[in-house]
Design a protein around this motif. Sequence first.
Motif, short mmCIF file in Angstrom:
data_model
loop_
_atom_site.label_atom_id
_atom_site.label_comp_id
_atom_site.label_asym_id
_atom_site.label_seq_id
_atom_site.Cartn_x
_atom_site.Cartn_y
_atom_site.Cartn_z
N LYS B 83 20.67 73.15 34.61
CA LYS B 83 20.02 71.96 34.04
C LYS B 83 20.47 70.71 34.77
O LYS B 83 19.68 69.81 35.05
CB LYS B 83 20.36 71.84 32.55
CG LYS B 83 19.54 72.76 31.67
CD LYS B 83 19.89 72.52 30.20
CE LYS B 83 19.39 73.67 29.34
NZ LYS B 83 20.02 73.67 28.01
N GLY B 88 14.68 73.56 35.09
CA GLY B 88 14.36 73.76 33.68
C GLY B 88 13.61 75.06 33.50
O GLY B 88 12.96 75.54 34.44
N VAL B 90 11.17 77.53 30.76
CA VAL B 90 10.45 77.80 29.51
C VAL B 90 10.37 79.31 29.37
O VAL B 90 9.75 79.99 30.17
CB VAL B 90 9.04 77.19 29.54
CG1 VAL B 90 8.29 77.54 28.26
CG2 VAL B 90 9.12 75.69 29.72
N GLU B 152 8.88 73.87 23.67
CA GLU B 152 9.74 74.37 24.76
C GLU B 152 9.47 73.59 26.04
O GLU B 152 10.39 73.26 26.78
CB GLU B 152 9.47 75.86 24.99
CG GLU B 152 9.93 76.75 23.86
CD GLU B 152 11.34 77.28 24.07
OE1 GLU B 152 11.92 76.99 25.12
OE2 GLU B 152 11.86 77.97 23.16
N ARG B 155 10.75 70.01 25.67
CA ARG B 155 12.21 70.07 25.71
C ARG B 155 12.69 70.16 27.15
O ARG B 155 13.67 69.54 27.54
CB ARG B 155 12.67 71.29 24.91
CG ARG B 155 14.14 71.54 24.91
CD ARG B 155 14.53 72.28 23.67
NE ARG B 155 14.43 73.73 23.86
CZ ARG B 155 14.81 74.61 22.93
NH1 ARG B 155 15.28 74.20 21.78
NH2 ARG B 155 14.69 75.90 23.15
N CYS B 156 11.98 70.97 27.92
CA CYS B 156 12.33 71.16 29.32
C CYS B 156 12.05 69.87 30.11
O CYS B 156 12.88 69.43 30.90
CB CYS B 156 11.51 72.34 29.84
SG CYS B 156 11.67 72.66 31.57
N GLN B 159 14.41 66.76 30.19
CA GLN B 159 15.60 66.80 31.04
C GLN B 159 15.24 66.45 32.49
O GLN B 159 16.04 66.69 33.38
CB GLN B 159 16.25 68.17 30.95
CG GLN B 159 16.88 68.37 29.56
CD GLN B 159 17.09 69.81 29.19
OE1 GLN B 159 16.72 70.72 29.93
NE2 GLN B 159 17.69 70.04 28.03
N ILE B 164 10.51 73.64 37.47
CA ILE B 164 10.28 74.19 36.13
C ILE B 164 9.90 75.66 36.28
O ILE B 164 9.00 76.00 37.04
CB ILE B 164 9.14 73.43 35.42
CG1 ILE B 164 9.52 71.95 35.31
CG2 ILE B 164 8.89 74.01 34.04
CD1 ILE B 164 8.33 71.06 35.03
#
Lengths: 376, 521
Positions: B83, B88, B90, B152, B155-156, B159, B164
Amino acid sequence: MMRLELVKRPQRSALFSMLSPFIAFALTIIAGAIMFALLGVNPLTAFRIYFIEPISQVWQLHELAIKAAPLILIAVGLSVCYKANIWNIGAEGQFIFGAIFGSAIPVLFPEFEGPLVLPLMLLLGMVGGAAYAAIPAFLKTRFNTNEILTSLMLVYVAQLFLDWLVRGPWRDPQGHGFPQTIQFGDAATLPQLMPDAGRANWGFVFALVAAVLIWILMGRMLKGFEVRVLGSSPRAGRFAGFGLNRMVFFAFLLSGALAGLAGISEVSGAIGQLQPVISPGYGFTAIIVAFLGRLNPLGIVAAGLVLALTYLGGEAVQSALGISDKVARVFQGMLLFFVLGCDTLIHYRIRLIGLALTKRQAPAKLEAAPKLKEAR
Amino acid sequence: MSANHDGANLLEVRGLTKIFGTLTACDHVDLNIAKGEIHALLGENGAGKSTLVKMLFGSLEPNSGEIFWNGQAVRIPSPGVAKKLGIGMVFQHFSLFEALTAAENIALSLDDGSPIGSIAAKARALSYSYGLPLDPESLVGDLSVGERQRIEIIRCLLQTPQLIILDEPTSVLTPQEADKLFETLERLRAEGKSILYISHRLEEVKRICDRATVLRHGKVVGHCNPREETAASLARMMVGSEVKSVVRAPAEGIETAQPLLEIRGLNRKPATPFSIPLKNIRLDVRAGEVIGIAGVAGNGQGEFFESVSGEVLQQDATSVRIRGKDAGGLTITGRRLLGAAFVPEERLGHGAAPRMKLSENLLLSRHATDGKAFVGTGGMVKSGAVYAASQRIIEAMDVRKSAPDPEAAALSGGNLQKFIVGRELDRRPSVMVVNQPTWGVDAGAAAHIRQALIELSRSGSAVLVISQDLDELFEISDAIAVMHNGVLSEPMPIAEATFEKVGLLMGGAEPGHAEHTLETA
């Protein structure tokens, strides 16, 4: 620096499944040697007195059989419970209630004699143990209570109930006020197997027969399959159409009946009357026997003999070396502790990991960090 | 160290290897992800995709190999480090607390101590700007699977990752929801972010991905531009050989055939606060046909299966009828004795006991129906007969295994599924109900299972298949019904069914009002 890591095995290890009790026994011996040394006794002498001398004569083997019989009888019943993932911890109470129910005939009807007395007593003993075990089963299925707690607490109820009986209504009127019932008559006494050689009675035969029958049940019969499925994967068991509540009753009633049989056999065989205390914790020690025997009825026979020896050894070191016979409890506790610990090796293997690799790669991580801040 | 590397690559992986015991899950894998690209990672189940991704996200440590991030060699020992680097992820299976709100779930993963109000505000702003509207105050338990996935993703994104990773993101979405997701992904790409897209759905990979890396048995077997490939050529790369396609002969005389499974007014109250109630379900499955039930996961399919199979009994005995007999009050054993067979979704722990041998697992579902053959007098199991029957099934279904009678858990998912389906087919059941017949099964085995289900129906049985895989349902069904929020639609004959129509029903549209429903998405 090294650290230990448990790595899950892809398959359970058949080798360690077999070795685990033996490793546990070896560790118990080592820990026991340390304990004896700390008590100021030469461990070798102590072990000779503890493990060898109690079984060096034929009459002593009979004593071993007397102690092993209830352990095996109770433990094979418990093995069915534990295989089904049902935690009957109250075998001690079921043992006591079996003894009380079975003793009702010689205590309440001392004039009733004949060949029917003993079979009736044994039957009543099984009924008593099963009925007492039905209480936690009912509470679990009806109210979803935790059977570990209820079955354990009922042990103390049973102990105090027996205590009250032998001091109160069932006390021998001619017993000079001692808290005990009348001595059972011949018709109510479990016969000895070989009266000339030693005291061992038919209880040991019951134990062996029960072990073989449960072995067949678990390995060869559909009911045993049901026990194993429900114990290992309850959802799959429901898919198979097996009822969990029925299983709770089956396991409790079966193990209760066997504990009850052990109770009445002990009272009508080895003791000959009811007393405030009729068991040196057989119902609890049988839990150790069940696990040391890998929940396998034939393994339980061997484990029962080993644990019976710890009782005899405890008495022996007390009289020969003046060490408290509580040492038997210590050995039993260590055995269970090490068995459960060693069982980890069945599903996991131990890996030693050096930290050298981590140190070498660490700088790379630090280099990347400043870059990270720029990117933000 | 960084001088040799092309600055345009965000992530470079060289010779990454992960060994589990005797299995090499990833074998010297190379992977380059450029800045601002959507990169597909293709492969069958068990090809090593998840292992590779877990190493990139720090959940697993590689045995050997190097990872370069912006040209710098890095080590990723934990997800926290990933992170911080800007990676990130999912996940396919969400890690959300159902009893908490979306904002609370997001706050839990941020661990920077910022107040929940500002997190909620940020999440709301971000979600609208990416076209994934989300109410941060809503309870996760009340949200659809598609909405949970949005949490999700948000949330990712909070950051601010550079890369991703999306693991099978569309497997839980309706076709329309998937379209929305693709728009978001394209926006992220336009902003210069990189996406590693894991999927086995070749059409969508062709549609949105710029490059693809194909894995097979832990090895990279090719890099390609998916737009220049056909779905068939990509499948060939993944599987390594031609996949036999399923043949479905037209069902004949269905209209006049007897319904073997009748469901009338089936209701079920939710057993837990987060399970779905079943509402007045009505369905006939006739001899000779395959009916498919489509739907996004978690819309009551599991509850429906339990009710039909008899793992949960009905109050009204007539609500489930098997071969003309009331079965609502019968247990699963009673329903099996009427000729029904069931295959649940979960293989390990539901359809099979993991630590038991295959032969014992055969007994699991057939101890009553084949009582004469398998159980003798006094309840003794005829283990010889059971073993012989299990070997017959293993042979018929081509189950690959390492020992003559291994434990169920020792088989791969696909092989175990072949055994579990074969166990029921071997009985020639007149009613067969299957939940997710090929979930997590490789293409070859899936084709085998699908063909077997079609053949069972053509030999005069009624087959009901519940699946999240629309391709599968269109391949094998004679009619498709859709389950949404515990309600089952009328079955649509396959000739009239299209992905779009089924997709709208999956999203909750009333049949016949399809055109008004898009605004809810």
